[in-house]
Design a protein around this motif. Structure first.
Motif, PDB file in Angstrom:
ATOM      1  N   ALA A 148      40.248  -2.226   6.382  1.00 48.19           N
ATOM      2  CA  ALA A 148      41.231  -1.232   5.939  1.00 48.19           C
ATOM      3  C   ALA A 148      42.111  -0.764   7.095  1.00 48.19           C
ATOM      4  O   ALA A 148      43.289  -0.457   6.901  1.00 48.19           O
ATOM      5  N   ALA A 149      41.559  -0.748   8.305  1.00 43.82           N
ATOM      6  CA  ALA A 149      42.330  -0.351   9.482  1.00 43.82           C
ATOM      7  C   ALA A 149      43.188  -1.497  10.013  1.00 43.82           C
ATOM      8  O   ALA A 149      43.962  -1.305  10.955  1.00 43.82           O
ATOM      9  N   GLY A 150      43.045  -2.694   9.435  1.00 41.65           N
ATOM     10  CA  GLY A 150      43.834  -3.841   9.860  1.00 41.65           C
ATOM     11  C   GLY A 150      43.296  -4.566  11.076  1.00 41.65           C
ATOM     12  O   GLY A 150      43.975  -5.421  11.645  1.00 41.65           O
ATOM     13  N   GLU A 151      42.081  -4.247  11.498  1.00 39.13           N
ATOM     14  CA  GLU A 151      41.497  -4.865  12.696  1.00 39.13           C
ATOM     15  C   GLU A 151      40.849  -6.216  12.399  1.00 39.13           C
ATOM     16  O   GLU A 151      40.922  -7.118  13.220  1.00 39.13           O
ATOM     17  N   TRP A 152      40.167  -6.338  11.288  1.00 40.36           N
ATOM     18  CA  TRP A 152      39.430  -7.553  10.950  1.00 40.36           C
ATOM     19  C   TRP A 152      39.957  -8.106   9.634  1.00 40.36           C
ATOM     20  O   TRP A 152      40.454  -7.365   8.796  1.00 40.36           O
ATOM     21  N   ARG A 153      39.803  -9.420   9.451  1.00 35.93           N
ATOM     22  CA  ARG A 153      40.297 -10.025   8.210  1.00 35.93           C
ATOM     23  C   ARG A 153      39.297 -10.916   7.502  1.00 35.93           C
ATOM     24  O   ARG A 153      39.465 -11.199   6.333  1.00 35.93           O
ATOM     25  N   ASP A 154      38.311 -11.438   8.209  1.00 43.24           N
ATOM     26  CA  ASP A 154      37.411 -12.397   7.589  1.00 43.24           C
ATOM     27  C   ASP A 154      36.046 -12.307   8.245  1.00 43.24           C
ATOM     28  O   ASP A 154      35.914 -11.785   9.354  1.00 43.24           O
ATOM     29  N   TYR A 155      35.035 -12.815   7.550  1.00 43.46           N
ATOM     30  CA  TYR A 155      33.695 -12.867   8.128  1.00 43.46           C
ATOM     31  C   TYR A 155      32.993 -14.130   7.652  1.00 43.46           C
ATOM     32  O   TYR A 155      33.424 -14.777   6.706  1.00 43.46           O
ATOM     33  N   GLY A 156      31.940 -14.461   8.349  1.00 43.74           N
ATOM     34  CA  GLY A 156      31.111 -15.600   7.968  1.00 43.74           C
ATOM     35  C   GLY A 156      29.666 -15.274   8.269  1.00 43.74           C
ATOM     36  O   GLY A 156      29.372 -14.548   9.220  1.00 43.74           O
ATOM     37  N   ILE A 157      28.762 -15.784   7.455  1.00 45.76           N
ATOM     38  CA  ILE A 157      27.331 -15.557   7.667  1.00 45.76           C
ATOM     39  C   ILE A 157      26.655 -16.906   7.851  1.00 45.76           C
ATOM     40  O   ILE A 157      26.849 -17.812   7.046  1.00 45.76           O
ATOM     41  N   SER A 158      25.888 -17.027   8.915  1.00 46.49           N
ATOM     42  CA  SER A 158      25.110 -18.233   9.191  1.00 46.49           C
ATOM     43  C   SER A 158      23.638 -17.859   9.226  1.00 46.49           C
ATOM     44  O   SER A 158      23.254 -16.922   9.913  1.00 46.49           O
TER      45      SER A 158
END
Length: 114
Positions: free
Chosen positions: A37-47
């Motif tokens: 929401a703050a525009g810092e992050w856009r995606d994630y992944g879990i391994s």
């Protein structure tokens, strides 16, 4: 007459994986949502691997992760099984308490207002 198959040897058994529990994701995902929401992050992944579970955080999809949140159960009795690792590979915070370890990332959200 039924035949019981022999027990598989350790080499034949599928390797167990380390994974994040629902309660752990319940701590990580609200922080992730605030940073999106703050525009810092856009995606994630879990391994989920044999010795470690990794929650990788990206600014853009096709780049190296900004941060990795790792769970290593083998370190439970030592320095703590949770750690936050920066893009350069340095451990930013390590400990036994996931919310406490994630505070290092929450500080990135707090900025002075001009």
């Amino acid at each position: 007459m039924s035949v019981i198959p022999p027990m598989p040897t350790p080499a034949e058994r599928p390797a167990e994986q380390v994974a994040f529990h629902r309660s752990e994701l319940g701590v990580i995902l609200p922080l992730y949502g605030r940073m999106v929401a703050a525009g810092e992050w856009r995606d994630y992944g879990i391994s989920c691997l044999r010795d470690v579970a990794i929650f990788s955080i990206f600014r853009r999809t096709a780049e190296h992760p900004l941060y990795r949140i790792e769970k290593r159960p083998r370190l439970r009795g030592r320095q703590g099984m949770y750690s936050v690792i920066g893009m350069d590979g340095r451990i930013l915070k390590r400990g036994h308490d996931l919310p406490g370890v994630l505070r290092v990332l929450e500080r990135k959200l707090i900025r002075p207002v001009d």
